[in-house]
Design a protein around this motif. Structure first.
Motif, PDB file in Angstrom:
ATOM      1  N   GLU A 191       0.866  -1.173   0.000  1.00 33.88           N
ATOM      2  CA  GLU A 191       0.000   0.000   0.000  1.00 33.88           C
ATOM      3  C   GLU A 191       0.902   1.221   0.000  1.00 33.88           C
ATOM      4  O   GLU A 191       1.785   1.352   0.851  1.00 33.88           O
ATOM      5  N   GLU A 234       1.215   5.690  -0.881  1.00 35.25           N
ATOM      6  CA  GLU A 234       0.482   6.955  -0.858  1.00 35.25           C
ATOM      7  C   GLU A 234       1.405   8.058  -1.361  1.00 35.25           C
ATOM      8  O   GLU A 234       2.607   8.040  -1.091  1.00 35.25           O
ATOM      9  N   ASN A 235       0.816   9.022  -2.082  1.00 35.64           N
ATOM     10  CA  ASN A 235       1.629  10.147  -2.538  1.00 35.64           C
ATOM     11  C   ASN A 235       1.315  11.393  -1.709  1.00 35.64           C
ATOM     12  O   ASN A 235       0.510  11.342  -0.772  1.00 35.64           O
ATOM     13  N   GLY A 293      -2.292  12.487  -1.092  1.00 38.75           N
ATOM     14  CA  GLY A 293      -3.155  11.599  -0.317  1.00 38.75           C
ATOM     15  C   GLY A 293      -3.758  10.477  -1.137  1.00 38.75           C
ATOM     16  O   GLY A 293      -4.573   9.711  -0.637  1.00 38.75           O
ATOM     17  N   GLU A 294      -3.357  10.358  -2.399  1.00 45.80           N
ATOM     18  CA  GLU A 294      -3.850   9.279  -3.257  1.00 45.80           C
ATOM     19  C   GLU A 294      -3.200   7.969  -2.827  1.00 45.80           C
ATOM     20  O   GLU A 294      -1.982   7.871  -2.722  1.00 45.80           O
ATOM     21  N   LYS A 295      -4.026   6.965  -2.555  1.00 41.06           N
ATOM     22  CA  LYS A 295      -3.521   5.666  -2.107  1.00 41.06           C
ATOM     23  C   LYS A 295      -3.745   4.618  -3.183  1.00 41.06           C
ATOM     24  O   LYS A 295      -4.733   4.645  -3.908  1.00 41.06           O
ATOM     25  N   LYS A 296      -2.818   3.675  -3.229  1.00 46.14           N
ATOM     26  CA  LYS A 296      -2.925   2.539  -4.141  1.00 46.14           C
ATOM     27  C   LYS A 296      -2.488   1.294  -3.377  1.00 46.14           C
ATOM     28  O   LYS A 296      -1.619   1.363  -2.520  1.00 46.14           O
ATOM     29  N   ARG A 297      -3.111   0.179  -3.719  1.00 43.19           N
ATOM     30  CA  ARG A 297      -2.733  -1.100  -3.126  1.00 43.19           C
ATOM     31  C   ARG A 297      -2.660  -2.125  -4.254  1.00 43.19           C
ATOM     32  O   ARG A 297      -3.591  -2.255  -5.052  1.00 43.19           O
ATOM     33  N   TRP A 352       6.365   8.183  -3.918  1.00 41.42           N
ATOM     34  CA  TRP A 352       5.334   7.438  -3.205  1.00 41.42           C
ATOM     35  C   TRP A 352       5.912   6.979  -1.872  1.00 41.42           C
ATOM     36  O   TRP A 352       7.080   6.614  -1.793  1.00 41.42           O
ATOM     37  N   ASN A 370       3.075   2.616   2.971  1.00 39.22           N
ATOM     38  CA  ASN A 370       2.261   2.556   4.193  1.00 39.22           C
ATOM     39  C   ASN A 370       2.210   1.168   4.796  1.00 39.22           C
ATOM     40  O   ASN A 370       2.177   1.020   6.017  1.00 39.22           O
TER      41      ASN A 370
END
Length: 157
Positions: free
Chosen positions: A92, A94-95, A98-102, A148, A151
C-alpha cells in the motif's frame, strides 16, 4: 523480456488453464470440427471455419503455456521477506496528494485481467523493491518522476 518469475497462485492458475484447454475445450471443439466437416463443402461451412480457427487458437495457447510453465520460476513466501518489499508482496502506497494505491508485485503472466497486480518489471515495482514501511520510493516514468510513500507491506502466506 519479462522476468520469468511467478507466484504459486499464478502458477497454479496457468496450470489449471492448460488442463482445461487440453482436457475440456480441445476435445469439444475437435468434435465440432469433425461434425462440421461431415456436412460436406467446407469452404462455405461457417461452423467448420469458426471451430477450425478456435482449434488453432487453443493449440497455440497450449503450446505457449507448456513452454512458459517450463521456464517460469515459482517464488514462494519466505519469512526473511517480512518487513521489506519483494516479489509477491501486497504493497500500500500513498503520494503527497493523499492518493492511495494497493497492489501486488507479481510476474508478467499474472497481471492480465487484474487491476490490483503490477509486473515486477514495471518502474513502480522496481522502485519499491527492498524498501520498508515509511520509506519513500522515487518512480521515474516517461510521464515524469513521482514520489510514493510505503504505508504497508503484506505477504500471502
Amino acid at each position: 523480456m519479462a522476468t520469468p518469475l511467478i507466484t504459486r497462485q499464478g502458477y497454479e492458475k496457468l496450470q489449471q488453464e492448460l488442463d482445461h484447454l487440453w482436457r475440456v475445450e480441445r476435445p469439444e471443439v475437435t468434435k465440432l470440427v469433425t461434425w462440421a466437416a461431415s456436412l460436406g463443402d467446407r469452404s462455405e461451412n461457417a461452423d467448420y471455419q469458426y471451430n477450425k480457427k478456435r482449434l488453432r487458437e487453443i493449440d497455440r495457447r497450449v503450446r505457449y503455456l507448456q513452454k512458459r510453465l517450463d521456464t517460469l520460476k515459482v517464488v514462494d513466501y519466505h519469512p526473511d521477506q517480512e518487513g521489506r518489499v519483494f516479489f509477491g508482496a501486497w504493497v500500500e502506497i500513498e503520494n503527497d496528494d493523499g492518493e492511495k494505491k494497493r497492489f501486488r508485485i507479481a510476474g508478467y503472466d499474472e497481471i492480465f485481467d487484474r487491476k490490483d497486480y503490477i509486473s515486477v518489471d514495471s518502474p513502480m515495482a522496481r522502485a519499491l523493491l527492498k524498501k520498508q514501511v515509511d520509506d519513500d520510493a522515487v518512480v521515474k516514468t516517461e510521464a515524469g518522476t513521482f514520489t510514493w510513500y510505503i504505508n504497508a507491506i503484506e505477504y500471502q502466506k
